[in-house]
Design a protein around this motif. Structure first.
Motif, PDB file in Angstrom:
ATOM      1  N   ALA A 208      14.049 -13.086  -2.741  1.00  0.00           N
ATOM      2  CA  ALA A 208      13.824 -14.095  -1.699  1.00  0.00           C
ATOM      3  C   ALA A 208      14.654 -13.806  -0.462  1.00  0.00           C
ATOM      4  O   ALA A 208      14.177 -13.952   0.678  1.00  0.00           O
ATOM      5  N   MET A 209      15.887 -13.360  -0.664  1.00  0.00           N
ATOM      6  CA  MET A 209      16.743 -13.022   0.474  1.00  0.00           C
ATOM      7  C   MET A 209      16.188 -11.830   1.240  1.00  0.00           C
ATOM      8  O   MET A 209      16.154 -11.820   2.471  1.00  0.00           O
ATOM      9  N   LEU A 210      15.737 -10.820   0.508  1.00  0.00           N
ATOM     10  CA  LEU A 210      15.161  -9.652   1.155  1.00  0.00           C
ATOM     11  C   LEU A 210      13.875 -10.027   1.890  1.00  0.00           C
ATOM     12  O   LEU A 210      13.622  -9.557   3.010  1.00  0.00           O
ATOM     13  N   GLU A 211      13.059 -10.861   1.287  1.00  0.00           N
ATOM     14  CA  GLU A 211      11.813 -11.315   1.904  1.00  0.00           C
ATOM     15  C   GLU A 211      12.076 -12.029   3.219  1.00  0.00           C
ATOM     16  O   GLU A 211      11.293 -11.932   4.177  1.00  0.00           O
ATOM     17  N   ASN A 212      13.204 -12.732   3.276  1.00  0.00           N
ATOM     18  CA  ASN A 212      13.558 -13.487   4.482  1.00  0.00           C
ATOM     19  C   ASN A 212      14.358 -12.669   5.484  1.00  0.00           C
ATOM     20  O   ASN A 212      14.865 -13.209   6.472  1.00  0.00           O
ATOM     21  N   GLY A 213      14.491 -11.363   5.216  1.00  0.00           N
ATOM     22  CA  GLY A 213      15.155 -10.479   6.176  1.00  0.00           C
ATOM     23  C   GLY A 213      16.658 -10.554   6.183  1.00  0.00           C
ATOM     24  O   GLY A 213      17.297 -10.226   7.197  1.00  0.00           O
ATOM     25  N   ALA A 214      17.249 -10.973   5.059  1.00  0.00           N
ATOM     26  CA  ALA A 214      18.706 -11.162   5.016  1.00  0.00           C
ATOM     27  C   ALA A 214      19.476  -9.876   5.265  1.00  0.00           C
ATOM     28  O   ALA A 214      20.622  -9.911   5.715  1.00  0.00           O
ATOM     29  N   TYR A 215      18.873  -8.708   4.974  1.00  0.00           N
ATOM     30  CA  TYR A 215      19.596  -7.443   5.102  1.00  0.00           C
ATOM     31  C   TYR A 215      19.033  -6.555   6.214  1.00  0.00           C
ATOM     32  O   TYR A 215      19.217  -5.336   6.194  1.00  0.00           O
ATOM     33  N   GLY A 216      18.361  -7.164   7.162  1.00  0.00           N
ATOM     34  CA  GLY A 216      17.880  -6.432   8.331  1.00  0.00           C
ATOM     35  C   GLY A 216      16.928  -5.314   7.962  1.00  0.00           C
ATOM     36  O   GLY A 216      16.014  -5.485   7.164  1.00  0.00           O
ATOM     37  N   ASN A 217      17.166  -4.132   8.558  1.00  0.00           N
ATOM     38  CA  ASN A 217      16.276  -2.992   8.285  1.00  0.00           C
ATOM     39  C   ASN A 217      16.795  -2.096   7.159  1.00  0.00           C
ATOM     40  O   ASN A 217      16.356  -0.963   7.013  1.00  0.00           O
ATOM     41  N   PHE A 218      17.705  -2.626   6.360  1.00  0.00           N
ATOM     42  CA  PHE A 218      18.164  -1.912   5.170  1.00  0.00           C
ATOM     43  C   PHE A 218      17.304  -2.343   3.983  1.00  0.00           C
ATOM     44  O   PHE A 218      16.658  -3.383   4.002  1.00  0.00           O
ATOM     45  N   TYR A 219      17.323  -1.540   2.922  1.00  0.00           N
ATOM     46  CA  TYR A 219      16.422  -1.811   1.811  1.00  0.00           C
ATOM     47  C   TYR A 219      16.995  -1.285   0.504  1.00  0.00           C
ATOM     48  O   TYR A 219      18.009  -0.575   0.478  1.00  0.00           O
ATOM     49  N   LEU A 220      16.313  -1.638  -0.593  1.00  0.00           N
ATOM     50  CA  LEU A 220      16.615  -1.099  -1.911  1.00  0.00           C
ATOM     51  C   LEU A 220      15.623   0.009  -2.225  1.00  0.00           C
ATOM     52  O   LEU A 220      14.564   0.117  -1.603  1.00  0.00           O
ATOM     53  N   ILE A 221      15.971   0.834  -3.209  1.00  0.00           N
ATOM     54  CA  ILE A 221      15.020   1.802  -3.734  1.00  0.00           C
ATOM     55  C   ILE A 221      14.867   1.557  -5.232  1.00  0.00           C
ATOM     56  O   ILE A 221      15.813   1.146  -5.908  1.00  0.00           O
ATOM     57  N   GLY A 222      13.645   1.771  -5.724  1.00  0.00           N
ATOM     58  CA  GLY A 222      13.370   1.552  -7.136  1.00  0.00           C
ATOM     59  C   GLY A 222      12.288   2.492  -7.617  1.00  0.00           C
ATOM     60  O   GLY A 222      11.653   3.191  -6.821  1.00  0.00           O
ATOM     61  N   ASP A 223      12.053   2.522  -8.927  1.00  0.00           N
ATOM     62  CA  ASP A 223      11.026   3.403  -9.474  1.00  0.00           C
ATOM     63  C   ASP A 223       9.650   2.768  -9.328  1.00  0.00           C
ATOM     64  O   ASP A 223       9.491   1.687  -8.743  1.00  0.00           O
ATOM     65  N   SER A 224       8.648   3.420  -9.867  1.00  0.00           N
ATOM     66  CA  SER A 224       7.274   2.957  -9.693  1.00  0.00           C
ATOM     67  C   SER A 224       6.940   1.758 -10.572  1.00  0.00           C
ATOM     68  O   SER A 224       5.794   1.319 -10.613  1.00  0.00           O
ATOM     69  N   GLY A 225       7.939   1.215 -11.261  1.00  0.00           N
ATOM     70  CA  GLY A 225       7.753  -0.038 -11.974  1.00  0.00           C
ATOM     71  C   GLY A 225       7.786  -1.240 -11.052  1.00  0.00           C
ATOM     72  O   GLY A 225       7.559  -2.361 -11.494  1.00  0.00           O
TER      73      GLY A 225
END
Length: 339
Positions: A208-225
């Protein structure tokens, strides 16, 4: 404050002889001590200073077990996953006392989670992203996300089968976000083993925080799951261009951090690797979080890894093939960075 009844064996019977407690603190040399309790003594004293007020018995009547010994008992449990009766032999106490000590100390350690496990602050974004970038030149990464199964006994009841994972055993599916230093930045330990990784993430406060742009143009990385999003980047399942292949190579090398972190965490605390045999679900979940707290403290105190680390490979085939996805950021990276 701890009650006397939870820390001693003899408050109701004065005629029974209570054996002297074994001195775990001075019993081993430094290397033997670290191999048994996973920390050196200064680190344990630091931890004790934060939780002693929560676990110290009110009196020493009936040879009640002091806070330091309680902590060592629980660290030994985390480091072995042994049955409580076996651990009780360490300090000459019975199984029921051991159960209460594990519950009490684990709860106390878990109370430190908000201090020890937290996502990077805005002041840390650049530093965390730079540490990831130095691995394989993947930009603007704040964390690598993955799930891992912690084996448990069947919890019983009509919902027991929801805890059976696709490999056939009962488990808790634990979501973890790590940084490049192998520190745990976020953990969710409450979902049954049958629940898919993407479901856990999509229902998390972090999503929810990421969806609302809490971390700007930074992101997480994950596998194809996981579903590819602007804030969670996944690999190409079938790369068709040089840029996509370069992206995948960098993504895999960078995400390898989370595989190594899970391996380090589980090898440091084999109760997580072998499975938790406790009966109370609340305590099981707290043990998972408590070991995450201790893992981060070990990183902060630069505790040396004195064990072999096997990469956690259990989730590599956990793919998804449909659902609402957003490839815009991934495509932009391929075109501007990896071509």
């Amino acid at each position: 404050m701890s009650s006397l009844s939870s820390l001693s064996d003899g408050e109701t019977t004065t005629s029974r002889n209570i054996p002297d407690r074994k001195d775990l603190w001075n019993r081993y040399d430094d290397n033997e001590f670290r191999s048994r309790f996973r920390f050196n003594k200064p680190c344990i004293l630091h931890l004790l200073s934060k939780i002693e007020h929560l676990i110290e018995p009110e009196t020493r009547r009936s040879k009640a077990i002091d806070a330091r010994t309680q902590l060592l008992i629980v660290l030994r449990y985390y480091a072995t996953g042994s049955f409580q009766a076996v651990l009780g032999d360490l300090v000459e106490c019975n199984k029921s006392t051991m159960c209460r000590i594990i519950q009490r100390v684990t709860k106390a350690i878990t109370s430190l989670a908000d201090q020890q496990i937290k996502m990077p602050t805005s002041e840390e974004y650049q530093q965390v992203a730079q540490e990831f970038y130095e691995i394989a030149a993947f930009p603007r990464v704040l964390g690598a996300v993955d799930c891992t199964h912690v084996k448990i006994n069947s919890p019983g009841g009509h919902l027991a089968e929801t805890f059976r994972c696709r490999k056939g055993f009962f488990s808790i599916n634990v979501q973890i976000v790590y940084d490049a230093r192998l520190k745990i930045r976020n953990i969710i330990a409450r979902w049954p083993g049958s629940v898919h990784d993407s479901t856990i993430f999509n229902n998390s406060p972090l999503c929810a925080m990421l969806e609302n742009g809490a971390y700007g143009n930074f992101y997480l990385i994950g596998d194809s799951g996981y579903f590819c999003k602007r804030y969670l980047l996944t690999p190409f399942l079938s790369p068709s261009t040089t840029g996509e292949e370069n992206y995948n190579k960098s993504h895999i090398l960078t995400r390898n951090t989370v595989e190594r972190c899970i391996g380090v965490w589980k090898r440091r605390f084999p109760c997580i690797q072998k499975g938790i045999t406790l009966k109370k679900m609340d305590t099981i979940l707290k043990v998972i979080v408590a070991t995450a707290v201790l893992h981060n403290m070990a990183i902060s105190f630069e505790e040396e890894e004195f064990f072999e680390v096997d990469l956690d490979q259990e989730e590599l085939a956990n793919h998804i093939s449909h659902g609402p996805q957003d490839f815009s950021v991934r495509s932009a990276l391929v075109n501007t960075v990896f071509n």
